[in-house]
Write a protein that holds these residues in place. Structure first.
Motif, PDB file in Angstrom:
ATOM      1  N   ALA A  35       2.908   1.938  10.874  1.00 19.04           N
ATOM      2  CA  ALA A  35       4.310   1.828  11.315  1.00 19.04           C
ATOM      3  C   ALA A  35       5.239   1.896  10.111  1.00 19.04           C
ATOM      4  CB  ALA A  35       4.512   0.529  12.094  1.00 19.04           C
ATOM      5  N   PHE A  36       4.902   1.206   9.028  1.00 19.77           N
ATOM      6  CA  PHE A  36       5.715   1.269   7.806  1.00 19.77           C
ATOM      7  C   PHE A  36       5.697   2.676   7.219  1.00 19.77           C
ATOM      8  CE2 PHE A  36       4.192  -3.320   7.366  1.00 19.77           C
ATOM      9  CZ  PHE A  36       5.334  -3.844   7.945  1.00 19.77           C
ATOM     10  N   PHE A  37       4.530   3.284   7.227  1.00 19.90           N
ATOM     11  CA  PHE A  37       4.342   4.639   6.706  1.00 19.90           C
ATOM     12  C   PHE A  37       5.242   5.622   7.461  1.00 19.90           C
ATOM     13  CE2 PHE A  37       1.929   8.643   6.392  1.00 19.90           C
ATOM     14  CZ  PHE A  37       1.583   8.672   5.054  1.00 19.90           C
ATOM     15  N   LYS A  38       5.231   5.522   8.779  1.00 18.92           N
ATOM     16  CA  LYS A  38       6.061   6.408   9.604  1.00 18.92           C
ATOM     17  C   LYS A  38       7.551   6.138   9.404  1.00 18.92           C
ATOM     18  CE  LYS A  38       5.184   7.431  13.741  1.00 18.92           C
ATOM     19  NZ  LYS A  38       4.880   7.492  15.161  1.00 18.92           N
ATOM     20  N   ASP A  39       7.918   4.875   9.219  1.00 16.90           N
ATOM     21  CA  ASP A  39       9.324   4.531   8.984  1.00 16.90           C
ATOM     22  C   ASP A  39       9.866   5.224   7.737  1.00 16.90           C
ATOM     23  OD1 ASP A  39       9.484   2.958  11.240  1.00 16.90           O
ATOM     24  OD2 ASP A  39       9.323   1.044  10.154  1.00 16.90           O
ATOM     25  N   GLN A  40       8.997   5.570   6.812  1.00 15.53           N
ATOM     26  CA  GLN A  40       9.392   6.281   5.597  1.00 15.53           C
ATOM     27  C   GLN A  40       9.286   7.796   5.762  1.00 15.53           C
ATOM     28  OE1 GLN A  40       7.229   4.815   2.171  1.00 15.53           O
ATOM     29  NE2 GLN A  40       8.383   2.901   2.145  1.00 15.53           N
ATOM     30  N   PHE A  95       0.817  -1.218   0.000  1.00 16.68           N
ATOM     31  CA  PHE A  95       0.000   0.000   0.000  1.00 16.68           C
ATOM     32  C   PHE A  95       0.852   1.268   0.000  1.00 16.68           C
ATOM     33  CE2 PHE A  95      -3.039  -3.175   1.176  1.00 16.68           C
ATOM     34  CZ  PHE A  95      -4.204  -2.753   0.546  1.00 16.68           C
ATOM     35  N   LEU A  96       2.117   1.172   0.342  1.00 16.08           N
ATOM     36  CA  LEU A  96       2.999   2.338   0.334  1.00 16.08           C
ATOM     37  C   LEU A  96       3.352   2.780  -1.082  1.00 16.08           C
ATOM     38  CD1 LEU A  96       5.393   1.173   3.163  1.00 16.08           C
ATOM     39  CD2 LEU A  96       3.761   3.066   3.307  1.00 16.08           C
ATOM     40  N   ARG A  98      -4.222   8.551  15.481  1.00 14.82           N
ATOM     41  CA  ARG A  98      -3.809   9.404  16.601  1.00 14.82           C
ATOM     42  C   ARG A  98      -2.615   8.788  17.334  1.00 14.82           C
ATOM     43  NH1 ARG A  98      -9.508  10.035  16.847  1.00 14.82           N
ATOM     44  NH2 ARG A  98     -10.066  12.201  16.430  1.00 14.82           N
ATOM     45  N   ASP A  99      -2.672   7.479  17.575  1.00 12.57           N
ATOM     46  CA  ASP A  99      -1.570   6.800  18.271  1.00 12.57           C
ATOM     47  C   ASP A  99      -0.276   6.905  17.479  1.00 12.57           C
ATOM     48  OD1 ASP A  99      -3.378   6.086  20.267  1.00 12.57           O
ATOM     49  OD2 ASP A  99      -3.545   3.990  19.612  1.00 12.57           O
ATOM     50  N   ALA A 100      -0.391   6.938  16.162  1.00 12.62           N
ATOM     51  CA  ALA A 100       0.795   7.039  15.294  1.00 12.62           C
ATOM     52  C   ALA A 100       1.332   8.468  15.237  1.00 12.62           C
ATOM     53  CB  ALA A 100       0.462   6.552  13.894  1.00 12.62           C
TER      54      ALA A 100
END
Length: 99
Positions: free
Chosen positions: A56-61, A23-24, A93-95
């Motif tokens: 989590a993957f989205f934030k890692d990028q 999905f990224l 929100r948690d992210a």
């Protein structure tokens, strides 16, 4: 054949990290923010627990959780209007989504 009442319905197998990470890579239409586009695609297609893993993957990028659509709305603001979107909104929100 009638469904047996004592059988539990299985709604898909658990997704692998690779299946979620796909999905990224979705390309947006012209004029649509790429980060908003992949967030929306993931929201529409993934179960809440898989969406949380996607984030989590989205934030890692180092992508933008508060990206906006062409009308200036964030995904969080849209999900907050959906009756069944509470788990997804909480995951955002948690992210770290704020808008």
């Amino acid at each position: 054949m009638a469904e047996r009442k004592d059988k539990q319905k299985v709604i898909g197998e658990p997704m692998t990290d690779e299946q979620i990470a796909v999905f990224l890579d979705f390309s947006p239409e012209e004029g649509v923010n790429g980060d908003f586009h992949v967030l929306e695609k993931a929201y529409r297609a993934l179960r809440a627990e898989d969406f949380t893993r996607f984030l989590a993957f989205f934030k890692d990028q180092n992508r933008d959780l508060d990206a906006r659509d062409p009308q200036g709305r964030t995904l969080l603001s849209l999900i907050d209007q959906h009756p069944k979107g509470a788990k997804y909104a909480q995951a955002l929100r948690d992210a770290g989504a704020t808008a």
